[in-house]
Design a protein around this motif. Sequence first.
Motif, PDB file in Angstrom:
ATOM      1  N   PRO A   1       0.678  -1.179   0.049  1.00 31.77           N
ATOM      2  CA  PRO A   1       0.307   0.344   0.155  1.00 31.77           C
ATOM      3  C   PRO A   1       0.656   1.468  -0.083  1.00 31.77           C
ATOM      4  CG  PRO A   1      -0.415  -1.972   1.268  1.00 31.77           C
ATOM      5  CD  PRO A   1       0.321  -1.952   1.297  1.00 31.77           C
ATOM      6  N   GLU A   2       2.007   1.060   0.542  1.00 35.10           N
ATOM      7  CA  GLU A   2       2.599   2.133   0.470  1.00 35.10           C
ATOM      8  C   GLU A   2       3.420   3.044  -0.636  1.00 35.10           C
ATOM      9  OE1 GLU A   2       6.145   2.037   3.260  1.00 35.10           O
ATOM     10  OE2 GLU A   2       5.927  -0.220   3.467  1.00 35.10           O
ATOM     11  N   TYR A   3       3.712   1.829  -1.285  1.00 39.82           N
ATOM     12  CA  TYR A   3       4.639   2.500  -2.639  1.00 39.82           C
ATOM     13  C   TYR A   3       3.321   2.888  -3.931  1.00 39.82           C
ATOM     14  CZ  TYR A   3       8.297   0.336   0.080  1.00 39.82           C
ATOM     15  OH  TYR A   3       9.292   0.554   0.822  1.00 39.82           O
ATOM     16  N   CYS A   4       1.726   1.692  -3.263  1.00 39.14           N
ATOM     17  CA  CYS A   4       1.011   2.138  -4.723  1.00 39.14           C
ATOM     18  C   CYS A   4       0.346   3.623  -3.745  1.00 39.14           C
ATOM     19  CB  CYS A   4      -0.757   1.726  -4.006  1.00 39.14           C
ATOM     20  SG  CYS A   4      -0.199  -0.024  -4.383  1.00 39.14           S
ATOM     21  N   VAL A   5       0.677   4.251  -3.010  1.00 34.07           N
ATOM     22  CA  VAL A   5       0.548   5.602  -2.715  1.00 34.07           C
ATOM     23  C   VAL A   5       1.426   6.558  -2.751  1.00 34.07           C
ATOM     24  CG1 VAL A   5       0.330   7.557  -0.612  1.00 34.07           C
ATOM     25  CG2 VAL A   5      -0.701   4.876  -0.225  1.00 34.07           C
ATOM     26  N   MET A   6       2.211   5.903  -2.959  1.00 34.57           N
ATOM     27  CA  MET A   6       3.802   7.137  -3.911  1.00 34.57           C
ATOM     28  C   MET A   6       3.099   6.960  -5.657  1.00 34.57           C
ATOM     29  SD  MET A   6       7.249   5.710  -2.019  1.00 34.57           S
ATOM     30  CE  MET A   6       7.975   5.335  -0.912  1.00 34.57           C
ATOM     31  N   GLY A   7       3.489   5.679  -6.544  1.00 32.46           N
ATOM     32  CA  GLY A   7       2.339   5.845  -7.357  1.00 32.46           C
ATOM     33  C   GLY A   7       1.561   6.982  -8.041  1.00 32.46           C
ATOM     34  N   GLU A   8       0.268   6.647  -6.839  1.00 29.90           N
ATOM     35  CA  GLU A   8      -0.713   7.497  -7.451  1.00 29.90           C
ATOM     36  C   GLU A   8      -0.119   9.046  -6.710  1.00 29.90           C
ATOM     37  OE1 GLU A   8      -2.962   6.241  -4.431  1.00 29.90           O
ATOM     38  OE2 GLU A   8      -4.041   4.297  -5.549  1.00 29.90           O
TER      39      GLU A   8
END
Length: 435
Positions: free
Chosen positions: A230-237
């Motif tokens: 999730p934390e890297y999904c937030v970065m990508g978004e």
Amino acid sequence: VFLSENSTLLSCTSVKEVQEDFLPGSYYETAGHSFIYIVLTNGKPIETSSPASASSLLNRLQLDDDLEADTLDLYASTETRDLFVTVDDPKKHVSTMETYITYRVSTKTSRIEFDLPEYNLRRRYQDFDWLRMKLEDSQPTHLIPPLPEKFVMKGVVDRFSEEFVETRMKALDKFLKRVADHPVLSFNPHLNAFLTAKDLNKRQGLALLTKVGESVKQAAGGYKLRARPPEYCVMGEYLDTFNQKLGTMDRIAQRILKEQTEYLVELREYGSVYAGWAGSEDALTRPLEGVAGCVSTCCGAMEDLSEGMSQELLPVLREYVLYIESMKNVLKKRDQSQAEYEGRLEAAVIRKQEEKTPVPVEVEKCQDRVECFNADLKADWERWQSNKRQDFRQLLTSMADKNINYFEKCQSAWESLVSQLQDDQAENTNETNCD
């Protein structure tokens, strides 16, 4: 080995035999604990010219005697810096084969890796490009600052014009400063070669691929990532949203700059009309010349405003668009490393169930590499966010100052004209009364 949990030091243990795969200064997790591996000699850490993961070390190991309380300020403090670089003095070189620009790269340092305290060399764009590619190859877990784009549209931008060369020089200077200020990239041997070697071509065979880098290249495309954390999904978004905002700002800024340029052409013509008119009307010479002078002042103020937008706002917007591409590239490499780990782990679990064999060492290596990626990426993400906030704060402040300055110059010019016209009117009134 320093054992830590939630960034808190638990214990220190000396080890006689250390696994070959552990990298000094790197962060690992195993058996429910996290630890940072540091080699000690006579009670002191061995100094290495290129720490494997200094960012993870500074983020996770906090010793009161050695580190400042605020690690974010540690990198920004000039007192702790020992490498200073500057790019300036562009020069044009013309030969029978090609025409190109070189820039002076000045270095001042107190590091023992450098033979001299100061260096002054000339480098061209392709040398900076070489350095960035080498950094990407040898430090795959870190965010490499972007370079200004190499190619320009022929006929649209003159790459030898003074304005273009000045803008590129500033971008190259910013790139090199970001690399030199980085706690890991600044120790890279390729940077040392770039800053010190007279003939850079002789050093292009220098090879420094980390184990992590080799693994990423081998694993690319070999496995499909199940789910990004999730934390890297937030970065990508965030990167996608930020990229859209920058694109919108860039398009609007380009349109405003075009309109200002067109307005400036009309304004100059407008001023010349008043100047010509003043030569044919003796009774209106002073007020007409005054209007022409005001228009000329407004033209100069508009030139300064447009120059600030073209040389300050647009380059920063473009730099961060390229920064986003670099960050997405690191995220992709992290995903590839995680995919390799998941694939090997799944295969090992199946073999273990069938053959009752222990988990292979390769799986543990992959897990360590993923943790290395995660630690370095998080540290670089924080650095990038900090730099971004500082850059845009300075940019917006400069934009506000330039707009205020523009309107103040225009207002002052027209107010002085009003005073002049009132004085002329009063003088004419007095002359009429005397008659």
